[in-house]
Design a protein around this motif. Structure first.
Motif, short mmCIF file in Angstrom:
data_model
loop_
_atom_site.label_atom_id
_atom_site.label_comp_id
_atom_site.label_asym_id
_atom_site.label_seq_id
_atom_site.Cartn_x
_atom_site.Cartn_y
_atom_site.Cartn_z
N LEU A 87 0.14 2.54 -9.02
CA LEU A 87 -0.08 1.10 -9.00
C LEU A 87 -1.53 0.76 -8.69
CD1 LEU A 87 3.20 0.16 -7.15
CD2 LEU A 87 2.55 -0.72 -9.41
N ALA A 88 -2.09 1.40 -7.68
CA ALA A 88 -3.47 1.10 -7.30
C ALA A 88 -4.44 1.45 -8.42
CB ALA A 88 -3.83 1.87 -6.03
N ARG A 89 -4.16 2.52 -9.13
CA ARG A 89 -5.04 2.91 -10.23
C ARG A 89 -4.94 1.96 -11.42
NH1 ARG A 89 -7.04 8.25 -10.46
NH2 ARG A 89 -6.47 8.45 -12.66
N ARG A 90 -3.94 1.10 -11.44
CA ARG A 90 -3.85 0.08 -12.49
C ARG A 90 -4.52 -1.23 -12.07
NH1 ARG A 90 2.06 1.13 -15.41
NH2 ARG A 90 1.98 3.42 -15.21
N GLY A 91 -5.15 -1.23 -10.92
CA GLY A 91 -5.96 -2.36 -10.54
C GLY A 91 -5.26 -3.46 -9.78
N VAL A 92 -4.01 -3.24 -9.36
CA VAL A 92 -3.34 -4.26 -8.57
C VAL A 92 -3.54 -4.00 -7.08
CG1 VAL A 92 -1.61 -4.74 -10.33
CG2 VAL A 92 -1.14 -3.00 -8.61
N ARG A 93 -3.42 -5.03 -6.29
CA ARG A 93 -3.54 -4.89 -4.83
C ARG A 93 -2.22 -4.34 -4.29
NH1 ARG A 93 -4.60 -10.35 -2.27
NH2 ARG A 93 -3.08 -10.96 -3.85
N VAL A 94 -2.31 -3.22 -3.62
CA VAL A 94 -1.12 -2.52 -3.13
C VAL A 94 -1.16 -2.43 -1.61
CG1 VAL A 94 0.16 -0.34 -3.15
CG2 VAL A 94 -1.01 -1.13 -5.24
N LEU A 95 -0.01 -2.73 -0.98
CA LEU A 95 0.18 -2.46 0.43
C LEU A 95 1.32 -1.47 0.55
CD1 LEU A 95 -0.07 -2.93 3.50
CD2 LEU A 95 1.46 -4.92 3.22
N GLY A 96 1.05 -0.30 1.11
CA GLY A 96 2.08 0.68 1.37
C GLY A 96 2.44 0.72 2.84
N ILE A 97 3.72 0.78 3.15
CA ILE A 97 4.18 0.76 4.54
C ILE A 97 5.07 1.97 4.79
CG2 ILE A 97 5.45 -0.54 6.30
CD1 ILE A 97 4.81 -3.09 4.70
N GLU A 98 4.75 2.73 5.84
CA GLU A 98 5.47 3.95 6.19
C GLU A 98 5.72 3.95 7.69
OE1 GLU A 98 7.29 7.14 6.90
OE2 GLU A 98 6.85 6.82 4.77
N GLN A 99 6.96 4.29 8.09
CA GLN A 99 7.31 4.24 9.51
C GLN A 99 6.79 5.43 10.30
OE1 GLN A 99 11.57 4.69 10.30
NE2 GLN A 99 11.83 5.63 8.28
N TYR A 100 6.41 6.52 9.61
CA TYR A 100 5.90 7.72 10.29
C TYR A 100 4.46 7.98 9.87
CZ TYR A 100 10.78 8.56 11.55
OH TYR A 100 12.05 8.44 12.06
N THR A 101 3.94 9.12 10.27
CA THR A 101 2.58 9.51 9.91
C THR A 101 2.55 10.04 8.47
OG1 THR A 101 3.00 11.68 10.86
CG2 THR A 101 1.92 10.05 12.29
N PRO A 102 1.36 10.18 7.87
CA PRO A 102 1.29 10.69 6.50
C PRO A 102 1.88 12.10 6.38
CG PRO A 102 -0.79 9.68 7.14
CD PRO A 102 0.04 9.75 8.38
N ALA A 103 2.62 12.33 5.29
CA ALA A 103 3.20 13.64 4.99
C ALA A 103 4.01 14.19 6.16
CB ALA A 103 2.10 14.63 4.58
N HIS A 104 4.85 13.34 6.74
CA HIS A 104 5.64 13.70 7.92
C HIS A 104 6.81 14.61 7.54
CE1 HIS A 104 9.03 11.06 6.84
NE2 HIS A 104 8.12 10.22 6.39
N ALA A 105 7.49 15.11 8.56
CA ALA A 105 8.59 16.07 8.37
C ALA A 105 9.94 15.49 8.79
CB ALA A 105 8.31 17.34 9.18
N GLN A 106 10.08 14.17 8.77
CA GLN A 106 11.32 13.53 9.23
C GLN A 106 12.31 13.24 8.12
OE1 GLN A 106 11.74 13.23 12.62
NE2 GLN A 106 9.81 14.37 12.53
#
Length: 376
Positions: A22-41
């Motif tokens: 999505l971001a590479r197509r030029g739209v404004r993106v907000l990503g929301i994640e409850q844990y840290t990046p690349a988590h193990a949960q």
């Protein structure tokens, strides 16, 4: 004014890829994640994941995995980091079993390269195996290993580089949609956007409660052993990824040795249902013993010291196929869930599909198999 153009809920394998495309197509993106990046949960970890082309689950997956390979290799070049190692693959079992029969069906339908070989030939080519004479294997060259944590980080880094705002350690409290906007409330605030993509993994059942989807979350265990002997025969240049149907509709799978010398194996579906809140993270001695028994009969050299165990969650649909579609009540909400323990390898192309559906309402990829209407 909307906070952003599009919000992505969940930044595991599928959400990170969706944010990237999505971001590479030029739209404004907000990503929301409850844990840290690349988590193990959740479902996007484990140090290694299988990728394969002669897809036993259904021939319709083959064009998607071929596109996924292209996208993984492009992401690998962009990231400057190795994300994929090709090792070839073996689908091992009775010739009449679902695994071998399905792999042959896909290979023949799409004219893929493969060999159907005997147990004796498997053991000649790959000495660690000990197979029953009645067993056969489909050997395919276009299979290998993905490194999941690195793949997720590469998609996240690429999304951020393209302008996406990525929020971590922020839990979603609720979302709601209307005809032209969505609103997401989190532990930190409320955001609005024109569109929403939901890639919630094993949290999908409560997040998509309004749809009443027939999803079941299942605990699965991964094991890493040091080879008991002949460790060099498990090296990636000498040993393939494999899936073995050891009895009717029961499977385990495994990998070549990782750089630390350990060999990863796991059951494909364990049958213990859970939720993200109730999953049992400890692994008991009986579970380890059951895995050792499988290895003793088929890969005895693999069953040395136990180095590590870890749990992950499958989010299963009744037919084992994915759900990728627009929300039936809100055309500005796109959902992807129910990857049933075999979705990670497709994340790169699923991200592309989700970007297509969210922005254009359609995709060139064949995804009829994954539509919600099949559960109506």
């Amino acid at each position: 004014m909307p906070t952003t153009d599009i919000i992505v809920l969940g930044l595991g394998a599928m959400g990170s890829a969706a944010a990237y495309h999505l971001a590479r197509r030029g739209v404004r993106v907000l990503g929301i994640e409850q844990y840290t990046p690349a988590h193990a949960q959740g479902s996007s970890h484990g140090r290694s994941r299988v990728i394969r082309e002669a897809y036993f689950e259904h021939p319709d997956y083959v064009p998607l995995i071929q596109r996924a390979y292209e996208l993984w290799r492009g992401l690998e070049r962009e990231a400057g980091e190795r994300l994929l190692v090709m090792t070839g693959g073996l689908m091992i079992g009775p010739e009449s079993g679902v695994l071998v029969r399905g792999a042959l069906t896909s290979a023949r339908a799409h004219r893929l390269p493969y060999e159907l070989i005997t147990a004796e030939e498997v053991q000649r080519r790959f000495p660690p195996f000990r197979l029953q004479p009645s067993t056969v294997a489909v050997q395919e060259p276009n299979a290998g290993v993905l490194f999941p944590e690195a793949c997720v980080r590469a998609h996240l880094d690429g999304a951020a580089a393209a302008g996406a705002a990525l929020h971590f350690e922020e839990s979603v409290r609720q979302w709601k949609a209307s005809g032209d906007r969505v609103e997401v409330t989190t532990s930190r605030g409320t955001y609005t956007a024109a569109r929403l993509v939901i890639t919630a993994g094993p949290w999908a059942p409560p997040v998509l409660r309004d749809l009443g989807l027939p999803l079941q979350v299942e605990r699965n265990v991964m094991y890493w052993f040091t080879p008991l002997r002949n460790g060099e025969t498990f090296a990636p240049e000498r040993f393939p990824i494999y899936i073995c149907e050891y009895r009717k509709d029961a499977f385990f799978y495994g990998f070549p040795a990782l750089p630390d010398g350990s060999v990863k194996v796991a059951h494909h579906h364990s049958g213990e249902l859970c939720t993200p809140e109730t999953i049992r993270r400890d692994v008991d001695a009986d579970e380890v013993a059951r895995m050792r028994a499988l290895l003793a009969a088929r890969l005895p050299d693999a069953s040395g010291d136990l180095r590590q165990t870890a749990t992950c969650m499958y989010t299963n649909t009744p037919d084992g196929h994915f759900i990728i579609d627009r929300h039936p009540g809100w055309s500005n909400v796109t959902i992807a869930c129910g990857f049933s323990g075999h979705g990670f390898k497709f994340a790169s192309v699923v991200g592309e599909v989700l970007a297509d559906l969210a922005l254009e309402g359609r995709t060139r990829h064949r995804i009829a198999l994954f539509r919600l209407a099949r559960f109506a």
